[in-house]
Design a protein around this motif. Structure first.
Motif, mmCIF file in Angstrom:
data_model
loop_
_atom_site.group_PDB
_atom_site.id
_atom_site.type_symbol
_atom_site.label_atom_id
_atom_site.label_comp_id
_atom_site.label_asym_id
_atom_site.label_seq_id
_atom_site.Cartn_x
_atom_site.Cartn_y
_atom_site.Cartn_z
ATOM 1 N N LEU A 174 15.383 8.901 -96.024
ATOM 2 C CA LEU A 174 14.342 8.342 -95.185
ATOM 3 C C LEU A 174 15.016 7.581 -94.060
ATOM 4 C CD1 LEU A 174 11.383 7.435 -94.561
ATOM 5 C CD2 LEU A 174 11.789 5.530 -96.157
ATOM 6 N N VAL A 175 14.579 7.819 -92.840
ATOM 7 C CA VAL A 175 15.090 7.094 -91.674
ATOM 8 C C VAL A 175 13.950 6.229 -91.141
ATOM 9 C CG1 VAL A 175 16.043 7.301 -89.356
ATOM 10 C CG2 VAL A 175 16.688 8.972 -91.118
ATOM 11 N N PRO A 180 13.041 3.592 -88.139
ATOM 12 C CA PRO A 180 13.443 2.907 -86.906
ATOM 13 C C PRO A 180 13.326 1.391 -87.076
ATOM 14 C CG PRO A 180 11.986 4.746 -86.419
ATOM 15 C CD PRO A 180 11.961 4.549 -87.913
ATOM 16 N N GLU A 181 14.213 0.647 -86.456
ATOM 17 C CA GLU A 181 14.275 -0.813 -86.594
ATOM 18 C C GLU A 181 12.918 -1.500 -86.394
ATOM 19 O OE1 GLU A 181 15.527 -4.501 -87.433
ATOM 20 O OE2 GLU A 181 16.859 -2.795 -87.576
ATOM 21 N N PRO A 182 12.115 -1.128 -85.387
ATOM 22 C CA PRO A 182 10.822 -1.817 -85.228
ATOM 23 C C PRO A 182 9.885 -1.635 -86.442
ATOM 24 C CG PRO A 182 11.383 -0.628 -83.223
ATOM 25 C CD PRO A 182 12.371 -0.211 -84.264
ATOM 26 N N LEU A 183 9.882 -0.462 -87.052
ATOM 27 C CA LEU A 183 9.042 -0.244 -88.238
ATOM 28 C C LEU A 183 9.601 -0.973 -89.451
ATOM 29 C CD1 LEU A 183 7.961 3.489 -87.943
ATOM 30 C CD2 LEU A 183 6.628 1.445 -87.487
ATOM 31 N N LEU A 184 10.928 -0.994 -89.574
ATOM 32 C CA LEU A 184 11.536 -1.743 -90.676
ATOM 33 C C LEU A 184 11.195 -3.227 -90.537
ATOM 34 C CD1 LEU A 184 13.339 -1.724 -93.198
ATOM 35 C CD2 LEU A 184 15.286 -2.107 -91.670
ATOM 36 N N SER A 185 11.188 -3.731 -89.317
ATOM 37 C CA SER A 185 10.815 -5.132 -89.084
ATOM 38 C C SER A 185 9.373 -5.394 -89.503
ATOM 39 C CB SER A 185 10.997 -5.495 -87.604
ATOM 40 O OG SER A 185 12.362 -5.459 -87.274
ATOM 41 N N ALA A 235 10.205 7.786 -90.376
ATOM 42 C CA ALA A 235 8.988 6.986 -90.296
ATOM 43 C C ALA A 235 8.547 6.865 -88.842
ATOM 44 C CB ALA A 235 9.222 5.610 -90.905
ATOM 45 N N VAL A 236 7.243 7.066 -88.619
ATOM 46 C CA VAL A 236 6.699 6.970 -87.257
ATOM 47 C C VAL A 236 5.586 5.924 -87.152
ATOM 48 C CG1 VAL A 236 7.346 9.313 -86.600
ATOM 49 C CG2 VAL A 236 5.109 8.913 -87.650
ATOM 50 N N VAL A 272 5.299 7.975 -97.159
ATOM 51 C CA VAL A 272 6.031 7.233 -98.176
ATOM 52 C C VAL A 272 5.201 6.000 -98.531
ATOM 53 C CG1 VAL A 272 8.108 5.868 -98.649
ATOM 54 C CG2 VAL A 272 8.282 8.007 -97.350
ATOM 55 N N PHE A 273 4.936 5.811 -99.814
ATOM 56 C CA PHE A 273 4.268 4.611 -100.290
ATOM 57 C C PHE A 273 5.342 3.550 -100.490
ATOM 58 C CE2 PHE A 273 3.102 2.088 -104.117
ATOM 59 C CZ PHE A 273 2.082 1.356 -103.539
#
Length: 147
Positions: A11-12, A14-19, A48-49, A78-79
């Protein structure tokens, strides 16, 4: 075999979504937080989008995440949910193994701040762990993982 080439291996995020996921987990602590990551396929990866939070409706929110979902994001998705006490494992618990979603991201955060990200894919007989990476301007890096 052609299908094996497209089997999801990581799973990748992006930093903004991880934040966003991290902020959700921190804001809800000490209660468990959860939601969905809407994803797109990129070869053997899910990327992830979008992130969608869910409210924890459990009567035991320190130990369990429970939600009513009116509309699921399209697949692949992804849950994600957090484990917020040191008594909870950083991986899947017995109740987690009953979740019907194909992919689960467990965010281990007993102190509030996430310390581990573990992704699991439902297999034929058991769950299989996959890599989780964050995508930043300088490239992709594997996220911390506790066993």
């Amino acid at each position: 075999m052609v299908l094996a080439r497209f089997r999801t291996r990581r799973l990748v995020i992006p930093e903004p979504l991880l934040s966003q996921v991290r902020a959700h987990v921190v804001e809800e602590h000490p209660n468990e937080a959860g939601g969905f990551l809407a994803c797109e396929r990129e070869g053997a990866a899910l990327r992830a989008v979008d992130a969608r939070r869910l409210d924890n409706e459990s009567d035991r929110p320190l130990w369990q995440f429970k939600a009513t979902v009116d509309a699921l994001p399209e697949t692949p998705r992804v849950f994600y949910h957090s484990h917020t006490t040191s008594a909870s494992p950083s991986g899947l618990t017995k109740p987690d193994r009953k979740i019907t979603e194909r992919f689960q991201l467990v965010v281990f955060s007993p102190g509030g701040d996430p310390g581990s990200y573990r992704l699991f894919r439902r297999g034929v007989f058991n769950w299989v762990e996959l890599d989780v990476e964050v995508e930043r301007e300088e490239g992709r890096h594997r996220l911390p993982r506790l066993v």
